[in-house]
Write a protein that holds these residues in place. Structure first.
Motif, PDB file in Angstrom:
ATOM      1  N   ASN A 104       4.419   6.342   5.642  1.00  0.00           N
ATOM      2  CA  ASN A 104       5.581   6.933   4.848  1.00  0.00           C
ATOM      3  C   ASN A 104       5.143   8.435   5.399  1.00  0.00           C
ATOM      4  N   ASP A 105       6.437   9.292   5.168  1.00  0.00           N
ATOM      5  CA  ASP A 105       6.464  10.681   5.536  1.00  0.00           C
ATOM      6  C   ASP A 105       5.370  11.469   5.012  1.00  0.00           C
ATOM      7  N   GLU A 106       4.823  12.543   5.508  1.00  0.00           N
ATOM      8  CA  GLU A 106       3.570  13.270   5.025  1.00  0.00           C
ATOM      9  C   GLU A 106       2.138  12.532   4.876  1.00  0.00           C
ATOM     10  N   ILE A 107       2.311  11.271   5.407  1.00  0.00           N
ATOM     11  CA  ILE A 107       0.940  10.579   5.493  1.00  0.00           C
ATOM     12  C   ILE A 107       0.228  10.649   6.886  1.00  0.00           C
ATOM     13  N   ASP A 108      -1.006  11.277   6.813  1.00  0.00           N
ATOM     14  CA  ASP A 108      -1.560  11.329   8.134  1.00  0.00           C
ATOM     15  C   ASP A 108      -2.084  10.175   8.667  1.00  0.00           C
ATOM     16  N   PRO A 109      -1.886   9.891   9.874  1.00  0.00           N
ATOM     17  CA  PRO A 109      -2.408   8.715  10.667  1.00  0.00           C
ATOM     18  C   PRO A 109      -3.688   8.781  11.036  1.00  0.00           C
ATOM     19  N   THR A 110      -4.758   8.435  10.026  1.00  0.00           N
ATOM     20  CA  THR A 110      -6.232   8.997  10.384  1.00  0.00           C
ATOM     21  C   THR A 110      -6.793   7.540  10.623  1.00  0.00           C
ATOM     22  N   ILE A 164     -10.834 -13.719   6.098  1.00  0.00           N
ATOM     23  CA  ILE A 164     -10.160 -14.302   7.322  1.00  0.00           C
ATOM     24  C   ILE A 164      -8.600 -13.546   7.844  1.00  0.00           C
ATOM     25  N   ALA A 165      -8.061 -12.941   6.869  1.00  0.00           N
ATOM     26  CA  ALA A 165      -6.978 -11.922   7.242  1.00  0.00           C
ATOM     27  C   ALA A 165      -7.389 -10.478   7.892  1.00  0.00           C
ATOM     28  N   SER A 166      -8.699 -10.384   8.263  1.00  0.00           N
ATOM     29  CA  SER A 166      -8.746  -9.083   8.755  1.00  0.00           C
ATOM     30  C   SER A 166      -8.335  -8.812   9.914  1.00  0.00           C
ATOM     31  N   PRO A 167      -7.505  -7.809   9.905  1.00  0.00           N
ATOM     32  CA  PRO A 167      -6.728  -7.282  11.065  1.00  0.00           C
ATOM     33  C   PRO A 167      -7.862  -6.776  12.345  1.00  0.00           C
ATOM     34  N   ASP A 168      -7.222  -7.315  13.430  1.00  0.00           N
ATOM     35  CA  ASP A 168      -7.998  -6.879  14.696  1.00  0.00           C
ATOM     36  C   ASP A 168      -7.972  -5.707  15.228  1.00  0.00           C
ATOM     37  N   VAL A 169      -6.409  -5.243  15.247  1.00  0.00           N
ATOM     38  CA  VAL A 169      -5.926  -4.030  15.716  1.00  0.00           C
ATOM     39  C   VAL A 169      -4.778  -3.550  14.662  1.00  0.00           C
ATOM     40  N   ILE A 170      -4.917  -2.085  14.612  1.00  0.00           N
ATOM     41  CA  ILE A 170      -3.714  -1.644  13.952  1.00  0.00           C
ATOM     42  C   ILE A 170      -3.260  -0.389  14.724  1.00  0.00           C
ATOM     43  N   GLN A 171      -1.876  -0.523  15.035  1.00  0.00           N
ATOM     44  CA  GLN A 171      -1.290   0.634  15.896  1.00  0.00           C
ATOM     45  C   GLN A 171      -0.388   1.276  14.858  1.00  0.00           C
ATOM     46  N   TRP A 172      -0.411   2.464  14.907  1.00  0.00           N
ATOM     47  CA  TRP A 172       0.583   3.351  14.284  1.00  0.00           C
ATOM     48  C   TRP A 172       1.793   3.321  15.003  1.00  0.00           C
ATOM     49  N   HIS A 225       0.651  -1.252   0.080  1.00  0.00           N
ATOM     50  CA  HIS A 225      -0.100   0.146   0.134  1.00  0.00           C
ATOM     51  C   HIS A 225       0.866   1.044  -0.064  1.00  0.00           C
ATOM     52  N   SER A 226       0.266   2.335  -0.893  1.00  0.00           N
ATOM     53  CA  SER A 226       1.497   3.325  -0.918  1.00  0.00           C
ATOM     54  C   SER A 226       1.817   4.157   0.270  1.00  0.00           C
ATOM     55  N   ALA A 227       0.675   4.154   1.407  1.00  0.00           N
ATOM     56  CA  ALA A 227       1.034   4.933   2.328  1.00  0.00           C
ATOM     57  C   ALA A 227       1.970   4.165   3.344  1.00  0.00           C
ATOM     58  N   VAL A 228       2.143   2.882   3.414  1.00  0.00           N
ATOM     59  CA  VAL A 228       3.012   2.223   4.273  1.00  0.00           C
ATOM     60  C   VAL A 228       4.534   2.149   3.849  1.00  0.00           C
ATOM     61  N   ALA A 229       5.079   2.437   4.792  1.00  0.00           N
ATOM     62  CA  ALA A 229       6.540   2.225   4.693  1.00  0.00           C
ATOM     63  C   ALA A 229       7.039   0.813   5.152  1.00  0.00           C
ATOM     64  N   GLU A 230       6.416   0.463   6.568  1.00  0.00           N
ATOM     65  CA  GLU A 230       6.771  -0.769   7.048  1.00  0.00           C
ATOM     66  C   GLU A 230       5.701  -1.202   7.874  1.00  0.00           C
ATOM     67  N   ALA A 231       5.615  -2.639   7.970  1.00  0.00           N
ATOM     68  CA  ALA A 231       4.560  -3.296   8.879  1.00  0.00           C
ATOM     69  C   ALA A 231       5.236  -4.504   9.377  1.00  0.00           C
ATOM     70  N   ALA A 232       4.647  -4.808  10.711  1.00  0.00           N
ATOM     71  CA  ALA A 232       4.830  -5.820  11.515  1.00  0.00           C
ATOM     72  C   ALA A 232       3.881  -6.465  12.029  1.00  0.00           C
ATOM     73  N   LYS A 260      -9.029   2.077   8.291  1.00  0.00           N
ATOM     74  CA  LYS A 260     -10.197   1.327   7.534  1.00  0.00           C
ATOM     75  C   LYS A 260      -9.775   0.814   6.207  1.00  0.00           C
ATOM     76  N   GLU A 261      -9.225   1.832   5.585  1.00  0.00           N
ATOM     77  CA  GLU A 261      -8.489   1.622   4.359  1.00  0.00           C
ATOM     78  C   GLU A 261      -7.733   0.325   4.195  1.00  0.00           C
ATOM     79  N   LEU A 262      -6.607   0.360   5.065  1.00  0.00           N
ATOM     80  CA  LEU A 262      -5.585  -0.647   5.281  1.00  0.00           C
ATOM     81  C   LEU A 262      -6.572  -2.021   5.680  1.00  0.00           C
ATOM     82  N   THR A 263      -7.528  -1.898   6.556  1.00  0.00           N
ATOM     83  CA  THR A 263      -8.438  -3.200   6.768  1.00  0.00           C
ATOM     84  C   THR A 263      -8.952  -3.782   5.472  1.00  0.00           C
TER      85      THR A 263
END
Ligand code: WTA
Length: 649
Positions: free
Chosen positions: A567-573, A591-599, A540-547, A578-581
């Motif tokens: 990524n820089d300049e992206i607002d953590p809204t 079945i891979a729906s995230p339960d929690v996303i933490q910035w 996803h274009s907004a994401v720099a890294e994910a764990a 929701k979009e990442l989910t």
């Protein structure tokens, strides 16, 4: 400690009539490990062979030569074993009871009907040019046609690859390409919990992906009559192809080691891998485990609530039960629809004797209280089974007390896609039960515990679960990538199959599975690789890294907790969450729906740049006090930041 918990002795009424009582289990187990050749030569006789095997076991777990062959000079046909040989004795007996999503819909299919319809489909497949060694991808609802499709492939020697109906178009595309499938069999839509899932649309989308042009035809079962697109020349209606065919089709003589199916599953690294299962050993093992673990007796109604898209559905809805001439129930819907009493209602409606389900389903019901099953009596039940993840003792007790009316033993069966069939489980007439323990190994299975260096651990202890010698049901390879097979399962420890699970053994020699020790999650009994979800997110274009890590979840067993660095300049809204989910759901499947996303402005990394998941797991589990040594971190301050903004769930 859990050892202090209740022990449930073997019920005398069950032992009296069981295939194995305690003495039989002991004697047979001993023989199975002392003389595997003799033991399995005898067991192979439960099948009808076109040519009986004379070579029984040729197996090596040595990492430079992983080679597993059982009954290798034998010839047989799996469909003939599941259908033809039952016709004389039980042609009119019900093979499949189908229960629709809508409680007013159900039907019984006799062995003869299943035989005839399967043969017609097999002839139809041949007409499409599908033959021995070709692969066919199945993306289907839980309808009898799914079983027919598997059996029709087996009849003509084609290799099926069933993809769970909850996977996304991309996942379907990946598997069509991986298996090189020239045909996809699907339905217009599936129905679950009163909702339609657009299977055919998903296949259409999948087949627009690059590399899927190997697929020449799509065969479509009309399930709902919902609106779908149609590609002339490629798409065919199931009934148009099948109805006109002859009901006889000569079964192909297959070598015992010819492939029967490919089944994709998630590992700790990389894309899902297609495990290759073969013919003779797999069916011997599936049939034998089904008979002994479920203590199946002639005429009983057996119900496994899994989906045919998972290995449990392969071995214990279709192949094991049908090889044994059982009546197997296939349920299209979900346990919560139209009411939370549905499972019990189905048990009463069809007089189910044996119910095999998953801890996550039990916990979901348990959350509704003891009265959730009041609409049913469940007097027909004799035995319960559990699979897919560790069952916590509370859920076990509730399953026993409320669903089983305190009279049904529970077989907690530990096994894996890779193992083909049940490996560690009680036998109802032989094994005293301890809630939460999968108890003892099945015949021919030699479990052991090792430390991280591979040293065998003795006695009551905890370690990594390995299997020391081959068993007939195990996967032979990863489709098209034997090196990866060796690497994944046989290179961690010398001459042992590594399961990826941690396990404790108590002073009675009982095994207690503690869960995965690798980066595989088990969410509601569904296996998922953290790496798969991470690679979806970073695309996803907004994401720099994910764990991605798992965290304890009351109903699902494990939930999915995601740390995202933007990524820089992206607002953590919240919108972006929701979009990442949606992004992950679309990419992999619901079945891979995230339960929690933490910035996460930063992730805890070692100085060499490796993400320290151990710490992320602790934070997700809200065990922030016991983080252990963080001194090797490049920047320990990121941990404080993550703890401060931890998301409660
Ligand atoms: C887990 C499903 C504890 C385990 C048949 C294994 C279990 C993974 C049990 C395989 C059980 C399965 N107790 N854990 N009774 N059964 N597991 O390939 O972690 O979908 O490695 O096969 O599920 O999942 P798979």
């Amino acid at each position: 400690m859990s050892e202090q918990q209740n022990v449930y002795p073997v019920r005398e009424d069950i032992a009296a009539n069981a295939w194995a009582d305690e003495a039989t289990y002991q004697a047979m187990y001993q023989q199975s490990v002392d003389d595997p050749e003799g033991f399995w030569a005898e067991q192979a006789k439960r099948l009808d062979w076109i040519k009986a095997p004379t070579k029984i076991k040729s197996t090596s777990f040595a990492r430079d030569n992983v080679d597993i062959r059982w009954f290798e000079d034998g010839q047989l046909n799996v469909a003939a074993n599941c259908l033809d040989r039952h016709l004389e004795k039980r042609g009119d007996q019900t093979a499949i009871i189908w229960e629709g999503d809508d409680p007013s819909e159900s039907k019984h299919i006799s062995y003869r009907e299943l035989y005839e319809r399967t043969n017609q489909l097999a002839n139809g497949l041949k007409e499409l040019g599908v033959g021995k060694g070709d692969t066919v991808t199945l993306y289907m609802p839980m309808i009898p046609e799914a079983a027919m499709a598997m059996l029709a492939c087996a009849r003509i020697g084609a290799v099926h690859s069933v993809v769970f109906g909850g996977f996304s178009p991309d996942a379907v595309a990946q598997r069509v390409i991986g298996a090189d499938s020239k045909l996809v069999i699907t339905a217009d839509e599936s129905v679950r919990g009163g909702k339609q899932v657009p299977l055919k649309d998903n296949v259409d989308a999948a087949l627009t992906r690059e590399g899927t042009n190997v697929c020449q035809n799509v065969l479509v079962v009309k399930r709902t009559g919902g609106e779908i697109e149609w590609k002339e020349g490629r798409d065919l209606w199931f009934s148009d192809l099948v109805d006109k065919q002859s009901t006889e089709c000569e079964p192909e003589a297959m070598g015992a080691e010819d492939p029967l199916f490919i089944l994709y599953t998630s590992g700790s690294t990389g894309a899902p891998k297609g495990l290759k299962h073969t013919t003779g050993g797999y069916l011997t093992f599936a049939a034998m485990t089904h008979q002994y673990v479920f203590d199946y007796h002639e005429g009983e109604v057996y119900w496994c609530t899994a989906d045919v898209g998972w290995v449990t559905g392969h071995s214990y809805i279709v192949y094991g039960p049908l090889a044994n001439g059982a009546t197997t129930l296939m349920f299209e819907g979900v346990p919560s629809y139209p009411t939370h009493g549905r499972l019990g209602d189905i048990v009463d409606k069809h007089n189910v004797n044996i119910l095999y389900t998953a801890p996550t389903a039990v916990r979901a019901l348990m959350a509704h209280g003891d009265n959730v099953m009041d609409s049913s009596k469940r007097d027909s039940l004799r035995l319960l089974g559990s699979v897919g993840e560790p069952i916590n003792p509370e859920a076990w007790e509730w399953f026993y007390r409320v669903i089983g009316n305190e009279k049904c033993p529970i077989v907690d069966t530990w096994w894996q896609t890779e193992t083909g069939g049940i490996m560690i489980s009680p036998l109802p007439g032989a094994t005293p039960l301890k809630p939460g323990s999968a108890t003892k190994p099945f015949f021919g299975v030699q479990p052991a515990l090792v430390d991280n260096e591979g040293n065998l651990l003795e006695g009551a202890t905890e370690g990594n679960l390995v299997i020391l010698d081959a068993w007939p049901g195990q996967a032979r390879s990863i489709w098209g990538d034997h090196d990866r097979f060796v690497q994944t399962y046989f290179s961690t420890y010398d001459n042992m199959y590594f399961t990826g699970d941690g396990c404790r053994r108590d002073e009675d020699g009982y095994y207690w599975i503690t869960g995965r020790v690798d980066d595989v999650l088990n969410v509601s009994g569904h296996r998922m690789g953290t790496a798969e979800i991470e690679s979806s997110l970073v695309a996803h274009s907004a994401v720099a890294e994910a764990a991605v890590v798992g965290f304890p979840h009351d109903i699902k067993g494990q939930g999915i907790y995601i740390y995202v660095t933007l990524n820089d300049e992206i607002d953590p809204t919240d919108e972006l969450k929701k979009e990442l989910t949606q992004w992950v759901r679309k990419d992999i499947g619901p079945i891979a729906s995230p339960d929690v996303i933490q910035w996460a402005p930063g992730l805890p990394k070692t100085r060499s740049g490796k993400i320290m998941r151990r710490i992320l797991r602790k934070i997700a589990a809200n065990e922030c006090d016991g983080l252990g040594d963080t001194s090797t971190l490049a920047d320990p301050s990121v941990v404080d930041e993550l703890i401060e903004h931890r998301v409660n769930k």
